[in-house]
Design an enzyme around this catalytic site. Structure first.
Site, PDB file in Angstrom:
ATOM      1  N   GLY A  12     -13.701  -5.419  -3.309  1.00 36.00           N
ATOM      2  CA  GLY A  12     -12.852  -4.653  -2.390  1.00 36.00           C
ATOM      3  C   GLY A  12     -13.691  -4.060  -1.277  1.00 36.00           C
ATOM      4  O   GLY A  12     -13.430  -2.956  -0.793  1.00 36.00           O
ATOM      5  N   GLY A  15     -12.218  -2.355   1.850  1.00 42.56           N
ATOM      6  CA  GLY A  15     -11.242  -1.280   1.656  1.00 42.56           C
ATOM      7  C   GLY A  15     -11.852   0.098   1.839  1.00 42.56           C
ATOM      8  O   GLY A  15     -13.067   0.241   2.002  1.00 42.56           O
ATOM      9  N   ARG A  16     -10.978   1.118   1.816  1.00 41.76           N
ATOM     10  CA  ARG A  16     -11.455   2.506   1.993  1.00 41.76           C
ATOM     11  C   ARG A  16     -12.512   2.862   0.954  1.00 41.76           C
ATOM     12  O   ARG A  16     -13.586   3.358   1.277  1.00 41.76           O
ATOM     13  CB  ARG A  16     -10.276   3.482   1.879  1.00 41.76           C
ATOM     14  CG  ARG A  16      -9.424   3.587   3.114  1.00 41.76           C
ATOM     15  CD  ARG A  16      -8.207   4.468   2.842  1.00 41.76           C
ATOM     16  NE  ARG A  16      -7.305   3.759   1.933  1.00 41.76           N
ATOM     17  CZ  ARG A  16      -6.221   3.079   2.335  1.00 41.76           C
ATOM     18  NH1 ARG A  16      -5.892   3.087   3.599  1.00 41.76           N
ATOM     19  NH2 ARG A  16      -5.486   2.423   1.474  1.00 41.76           N
ATOM     20  N   GLU A  38     -14.344  -9.603  -0.824  1.00 40.70           N
ATOM     21  CA  GLU A  38     -12.994  -9.312  -0.339  1.00 40.70           C
ATOM     22  C   GLU A  38     -12.070 -10.466  -0.716  1.00 40.70           C
ATOM     23  O   GLU A  38     -12.530 -11.534  -1.096  1.00 40.70           O
ATOM     24  CB  GLU A  38     -12.996  -9.099   1.188  1.00 40.70           C
ATOM     25  CG  GLU A  38     -12.871  -7.650   1.607  1.00 40.70           C
ATOM     26  CD  GLU A  38     -11.595  -6.953   1.096  1.00 40.70           C
ATOM     27  OE1 GLU A  38     -10.605  -7.651   0.797  1.00 40.70           O
ATOM     28  OE2 GLU A  38     -11.593  -5.722   0.993  1.00 40.70           O
ATOM     29  N   GLY A  95     -12.078   1.177 -10.872  1.00 39.93           N
ATOM     30  CA  GLY A  95     -11.471   2.384 -10.316  1.00 39.93           C
ATOM     31  C   GLY A  95     -10.055   2.138  -9.823  1.00 39.93           C
ATOM     32  O   GLY A  95      -9.342   3.077  -9.465  1.00 39.93           O
ATOM     33  N   THR A  96      -9.649   0.860  -9.810  1.00 38.12           N
ATOM     34  CA  THR A  96      -8.301   0.498  -9.337  1.00 38.12           C
ATOM     35  C   THR A  96      -7.237   1.198 -10.180  1.00 38.12           C
ATOM     36  O   THR A  96      -7.369   1.269 -11.410  1.00 38.12           O
ATOM     37  CB  THR A  96      -8.122  -1.035  -9.462  1.00 38.12           C
ATOM     38  OG1 THR A  96      -9.163  -1.653  -8.719  1.00 38.12           O
ATOM     39  CG2 THR A  96      -6.769  -1.482  -8.936  1.00 38.12           C
ATOM     40  N   HIS A 151      -0.972  12.322  -1.537  1.00 42.44           N
ATOM     41  CA  HIS A 151      -1.960  11.344  -1.065  1.00 42.44           C
ATOM     42  C   HIS A 151      -1.581  10.832   0.326  1.00 42.44           C
ATOM     43  O   HIS A 151      -0.427  10.930   0.733  1.00 42.44           O
ATOM     44  CB  HIS A 151      -2.003  10.123  -1.990  1.00 42.44           C
ATOM     45  CG  HIS A 151      -2.903  10.274  -3.177  1.00 42.44           C
ATOM     46  ND1 HIS A 151      -2.464  10.793  -4.364  1.00 42.44           N
ATOM     47  CD2 HIS A 151      -4.212   9.954  -3.361  1.00 42.44           C
ATOM     48  CE1 HIS A 151      -3.448  10.792  -5.230  1.00 42.44           C
ATOM     49  NE2 HIS A 151      -4.530  10.299  -4.653  1.00 42.44           N
ATOM     50  N   HIS A 152      -2.545  10.169   0.978  1.00 44.75           N
ATOM     51  CA  HIS A 152      -2.329   9.482   2.261  1.00 44.75           C
ATOM     52  C   HIS A 152      -1.186   8.461   2.144  1.00 44.75           C
ATOM     53  O   HIS A 152      -0.868   7.966   1.055  1.00 44.75           O
ATOM     54  CB  HIS A 152      -3.621   8.766   2.676  1.00 44.75           C
ATOM     55  CG  HIS A 152      -4.125   7.781   1.659  1.00 44.75           C
ATOM     56  ND1 HIS A 152      -3.709   6.483   1.625  1.00 44.75           N
ATOM     57  CD2 HIS A 152      -5.000   7.922   0.631  1.00 44.75           C
ATOM     58  CE1 HIS A 152      -4.297   5.842   0.631  1.00 44.75           C
ATOM     59  NE2 HIS A 152      -5.090   6.707  -0.004  1.00 44.75           N
ATOM     60  N   LYS A 155      -1.131   4.776   0.280  1.00 49.67           N
ATOM     61  CA  LYS A 155      -1.243   4.587  -1.173  1.00 49.67           C
ATOM     62  C   LYS A 155       0.013   3.899  -1.707  1.00 49.67           C
ATOM     63  O   LYS A 155       1.125   4.263  -1.362  1.00 49.67           O
ATOM     64  CB  LYS A 155      -1.447   5.943  -1.865  1.00 49.67           C
ATOM     65  CG  LYS A 155      -1.715   5.799  -3.342  1.00 49.67           C
ATOM     66  CD  LYS A 155      -2.256   7.068  -3.945  1.00 49.67           C
ATOM     67  CE  LYS A 155      -2.507   6.911  -5.430  1.00 49.67           C
ATOM     68  NZ  LYS A 155      -3.509   5.873  -5.736  1.00 49.67           N
TER      69      LYS A 155
HETATM   70  P1  NAD Z   1      -7.634  -0.217   0.135  1.00 52.75           P
HETATM   71  O1  NAD Z   1      -6.336  -0.939   0.296  1.00 52.75           O
HETATM   72  O2  NAD Z   1      -8.228   0.467   1.324  1.00 52.75           O
HETATM   73  O3  NAD Z   1      -8.749  -1.240  -0.422  1.00 52.75           O
HETATM   74  C1  NAD Z   1      -8.519  -2.218  -1.405  1.00 52.75           C
HETATM   75  C2  NAD Z   1      -9.261  -3.467  -0.961  1.00 52.75           C
HETATM   76  O4  NAD Z   1      -9.241  -4.440  -2.021  1.00 52.75           O
HETATM   77  C3  NAD Z   1      -8.585  -4.137   0.262  1.00 52.75           C
HETATM   78  O5  NAD Z   1      -9.532  -4.279   1.310  1.00 52.75           O
HETATM   79  C4  NAD Z   1      -8.132  -5.479  -0.284  1.00 52.75           C
HETATM   80  O6  NAD Z   1      -8.149  -6.520   0.673  1.00 52.75           O
HETATM   81  C5  NAD Z   1      -9.156  -5.706  -1.394  1.00 52.75           C
HETATM   82  N1  NAD Z   1      -8.758  -6.750  -2.348  1.00 52.75           N
HETATM   83  C6  NAD Z   1      -7.516  -7.075  -2.771  1.00 52.75           C
HETATM   84  N2  NAD Z   1      -7.580  -8.145  -3.619  1.00 52.75           N
HETATM   85  C7  NAD Z   1      -8.887  -8.470  -3.715  1.00 52.75           C
HETATM   86  C8  NAD Z   1      -9.594  -9.493  -4.434  1.00 52.75           C
HETATM   87  N3  NAD Z   1      -8.951 -10.386  -5.207  1.00 52.75           N
HETATM   88  N4  NAD Z   1     -10.945  -9.549  -4.321  1.00 52.75           N
HETATM   89  C9  NAD Z   1     -11.600  -8.665  -3.535  1.00 52.75           C
HETATM   90  N5  NAD Z   1     -10.990  -7.686  -2.816  1.00 52.75           N
HETATM   91  C10 NAD Z   1      -9.651  -7.602  -2.917  1.00 52.75           C
HETATM   92  O7  NAD Z   1      -7.436   0.802  -1.062  1.00 52.75           O
HETATM   93  P2  NAD Z   1      -8.396   2.020  -1.502  1.00 52.75           P
HETATM   94  O8  NAD Z   1      -7.891   3.289  -0.917  1.00 52.75           O
HETATM   95  O9  NAD Z   1      -9.819   1.630  -1.293  1.00 52.75           O
HETATM   96  O10 NAD Z   1      -8.069   2.070  -3.071  1.00 52.75           O
HETATM   97  C11 NAD Z   1      -8.309   0.955  -3.901  1.00 52.75           C
HETATM   98  C12 NAD Z   1      -7.857   1.284  -5.316  1.00 52.75           C
HETATM   99  O11 NAD Z   1      -8.680   2.328  -5.846  1.00 52.75           O
HETATM  100  C13 NAD Z   1      -6.405   1.801  -5.412  1.00 52.75           C
HETATM  101  O12 NAD Z   1      -5.849   1.328  -6.631  1.00 52.75           O
HETATM  102  C14 NAD Z   1      -6.585   3.301  -5.455  1.00 52.75           C
HETATM  103  O13 NAD Z   1      -5.513   3.983  -6.060  1.00 52.75           O
HETATM  104  C15 NAD Z   1      -7.846   3.404  -6.282  1.00 52.75           C
HETATM  105  N6  NAD Z   1      -8.599   4.655  -6.153  1.00 52.75           N
HETATM  106  C16 NAD Z   1      -9.216   5.096  -7.268  1.00 52.75           C
HETATM  107  C17 NAD Z   1     -10.008   6.221  -7.217  1.00 52.75           C
HETATM  108  C18 NAD Z   1     -10.766   6.644  -8.458  1.00 52.75           C
HETATM  109  O14 NAD Z   1     -11.402   7.700  -8.450  1.00 52.75           O
HETATM  110  N7  NAD Z   1     -10.736   5.841  -9.517  1.00 52.75           N
HETATM  111  C19 NAD Z   1     -10.170   6.921  -6.015  1.00 52.75           C
HETATM  112  C20 NAD Z   1      -9.521   6.435  -4.872  1.00 52.75           C
HETATM  113  C21 NAD Z   1      -8.750   5.287  -4.948  1.00 52.75           C
END
Ligand code: NAD
Length: 264
Positions: A12, A15-16, A38, A95-96, A151-152, A155
């Protein structure tokens, strides 16, 4: 370890959270960025990672170079990431959020051959909050419990994984399972609130990295326990701490409470 420094692969990467984890790894002198992944077609594929490598389009390409993979992606990608980690014999931090019971069963199965740490929230503050909430729920058995999650707006899952962790802590404190006491979302005319239920209120908008409150509502008073994430770097730091802790462990399923020394 595969090299002199612990090598971390980031799933990922565009992603953020992925970008925040990459920044933490590159800033740490004793860690190596094994690569970033990605989904195919994402604009970040092929982009430079700042260490001579570029973002790859499949996890298997990075897994064999890593000691630990860190996954902040989507539930749909989980099966592929578990397979890549198992095939390469590499530890995995997940963390997903938004994971279903079937996803949890798949994690349990993978944890028979590799170390896996799954955490809906990797921050120190939230994991301590979970312990405090369980204690309060046990000591205030008759009080209503309501959980607020802000949240933002980007989400996707609701309530947040953290809100569900907090709901599970309330239920655990009362010797129940969350599924048995979780109240449905409210909209329109409904019955009075049933005693013993755990309710959730979900707010979305702006750029908030994550605010949570647990309200214990009693006769004439209420106790409010909460946490505010000011910056998602706290989750990235926690995930990197989890990766350091997980590397080289025996196969099994671990929690953030194990890393932070909060496990009972
Ligand atoms: P985001 O959408 O900004 O990033 C997710 C990224 O994963 C995207 O860029 C997407 O293209 C990529 N992705 C999707 N399928 C993929 C694959 N098969 N292979 C590689 N990359 C792939 O989201 P985010 O804000 O970064 O959050 C991601 C996840 O983490 C969410 O489920 C969120 O709820 C979770 N999260 C967990 C915590 C924690 O503390 N555990 C904190 C924040 C966010």
């Amino acid at each position: 370890m595969r090299g002199e420094r612990l090598a971390i692969g980031v799933l990922g990467a565009g992603g953020r959270m992925g970008r925040a984890v990459i920044a933490e790894v590159l800033a740490a002198g004793d860690l190596e960025l094994a690569g970033g992944v990605e989904r195919p077609g994402h604009p970040a594929c092929g982009a430079a990672l700042g260490n001579g490598l570029v973002v790859a389009a499949n996890a298997a390409a990075v897994a064999h170079r890593a000691d630990v993979l860190v996954d902040f992606t989507t539930p749909e990608a989980l099966a592929e990431h578990l397979r890549a980690a198992e095939d390469a014999g590499v530890a995995l931090v997940i963390g997903t959020t938004g994971l279903s019971p079937a996803h949890h069963a798949a994690i349990d199965a993978a944890a028979r051959s590799i170390p896996v740490l799954q955490a809906a929230n990797t921050s120190l503050g939230v994991n301590l909050l979970v312990a405090l909430v369980q204690e309060a729920a046990a000591r205030l058995p008759g009080w209503d419990a309501e959980i607020l999650d802000l949240h933002h707006g980007a989400k996707r899952d609701a309530p947040s994984g953290t809100a569900l962790m907090l709901g599970e802590a309330v239920a655990r404190g009362r010797g129940a399972r969350l599924e048995a006491v979780r109240l449905p979302p409210r909209d329109g005319l409904g019955d009075p609130r049933p005693a013993g239920g755990v309710g959730f209120a979900v707010l979305r908008g702006g750029t908030a990295a994550g605010d949570h409150q647990v309200l214990f509502l009693g006769p004439g008073e209420r106790l409010v326990l909460g946490h505010v994430a000011e910056d998602r770097a706290i989750f990235a730091r926690g995930a990197v701490a989890a990766a350091r802790w997980l590397a080289g462990r025996a196969p099994g399923r671990y929690r953030m409470a194990d890393v932070l020394g909060l496990a009972p």
